[in-house]
Structure formats: structure tokens, C-alpha cells
Design a protein around this motif. Sequence first.
Motif, mmCIF file in Angstrom:
data_model
loop_
_atom_site.group_PDB
_atom_site.id
_atom_site.type_symbol
_atom_site.label_atom_id
_atom_site.label_comp_id
_atom_site.label_asym_id
_atom_site.label_seq_id
_atom_site.Cartn_x
_atom_site.Cartn_y
_atom_site.Cartn_z
ATOM 1 N N ALA A 1 0.755 -1.207 -0.052
ATOM 2 C CA ALA A 1 0.065 -0.044 0.035
ATOM 3 C C ALA A 1 0.981 1.338 0.069
ATOM 4 O O ALA A 1 0.663 2.358 -0.569
ATOM 5 N N ALA A 2 1.946 1.423 0.768
ATOM 6 C CA ALA A 2 2.732 2.300 0.941
ATOM 7 C C ALA A 2 3.404 2.871 -0.558
ATOM 8 O O ALA A 2 3.630 3.805 -1.016
ATOM 9 N N ASP B 1 4.917 7.809 -1.683
ATOM 10 C CA ASP B 1 5.219 8.959 -0.693
ATOM 11 C C ASP B 1 6.526 8.518 -0.200
ATOM 12 O O ASP B 1 6.544 7.343 0.765
ATOM 13 N N SER B 2 7.660 8.878 -0.581
ATOM 14 C CA SER B 2 9.085 8.264 -0.160
ATOM 15 C C SER B 2 9.224 8.233 1.384
ATOM 16 O O SER B 2 9.725 7.400 2.133
ATOM 17 N N VAL B 3 8.726 9.352 2.105
ATOM 18 C CA VAL B 3 8.795 9.256 3.482
ATOM 19 C C VAL B 3 7.855 7.843 4.050
ATOM 20 O O VAL B 3 8.328 7.144 5.041
ATOM 21 N N MET B 4 6.736 7.834 3.586
ATOM 22 C CA MET B 4 5.557 6.834 4.105
ATOM 23 C C MET B 4 6.370 5.419 3.771
ATOM 24 O O MET B 4 6.420 4.477 4.623
#
Length: 161
Positions: free
Chosen positions: A25-26, A31-34
Amino acid sequence: KEWNHTSVIDSYGHDIESSWLLNEAADLLGDSVMISKVREVSIRIAEAASEGLQNDGSFIYEKDRSSGQANYERSWWVQSEAIVGFFNAFELTGSVKYLDKSVNCWNYVKNHLVDTKAGGWFSSVQPTGKIGNGDKGGFWVCPYHNSRMCLEIYERVKLSR
């Protein structure tokens, strides 16, 4: 709830399944931080779920932490999720210990859950070796966990070549 238990049951199949689904899901969110945060969590979940691994490569069903009692049934779907979850942990870390866990679980499935006479997978195997009498086909069986496991592993191996 802030990474604290909300149940007294450790469901090893759900834990290892969440480890790779959260990661997927990430990745889809992009989103690279996520992605970085979730990868760390995914590895921690896979490591914690390893408590359910048995010496024969299989994964037990669950454990009640309040009583210490474990359900040692080897359910088909739990094995499917363990194979993908540990392969995912291998991809994230490069650690062969996770690849070994995935392959050992697959070997257990081949040797104990695959019905070589009538096809499909048995629903479960008891610690005594007795085959469970659950359905071999249904809403969750066949079109979901075990088929998804095969497709996930196929895609992951194909992409790594």
C-alpha cells in the motif's frame, strides 16, 4: 492503536499478511517518507510474526497471550501469507534468513497441504499430522490466499530476474 495490542490473540497469519500488504500500500501511494517508515514497520512485523514458525517450516495459527495457549493447527491460508510475507521481508532486507523462512514454508505446503491425489490444498494439518476436514474450495479458499500467493511470488521472482 499506537502499535499497542487491542486483542489478547496473536494471529500469526494476519500479522505476516499485514507486513507485506502495508508495504504494498505504501509503495502504491508513492510517498517516499511513508514508504521508508512502512518498510521498517513491515520488517518488524515479519520478525515478530516469526514467533509462529515451527521447526518443520510451517506457521501455526494463533496464540492467546492471556493464557499462553496456542492453536498449533497449520491452516492453508496462514502458510500462504507466510510465504509471501517472508519473501517480502527478504526483498526489503536482502537477508537470506527471510528467504529461507519463505522457502521452508513452501516446502511444508508441498509436502503436507497440497493434495496430490484429488488436487487443491487441504484446509489444514493438525499437529498430529491429521488432515483437517474443511473446504478445499470456497470464497477464501482457492481464489484468494493460495492463488494470490502464487501470483505474488511469480511476479516478485520475475521482476528480480
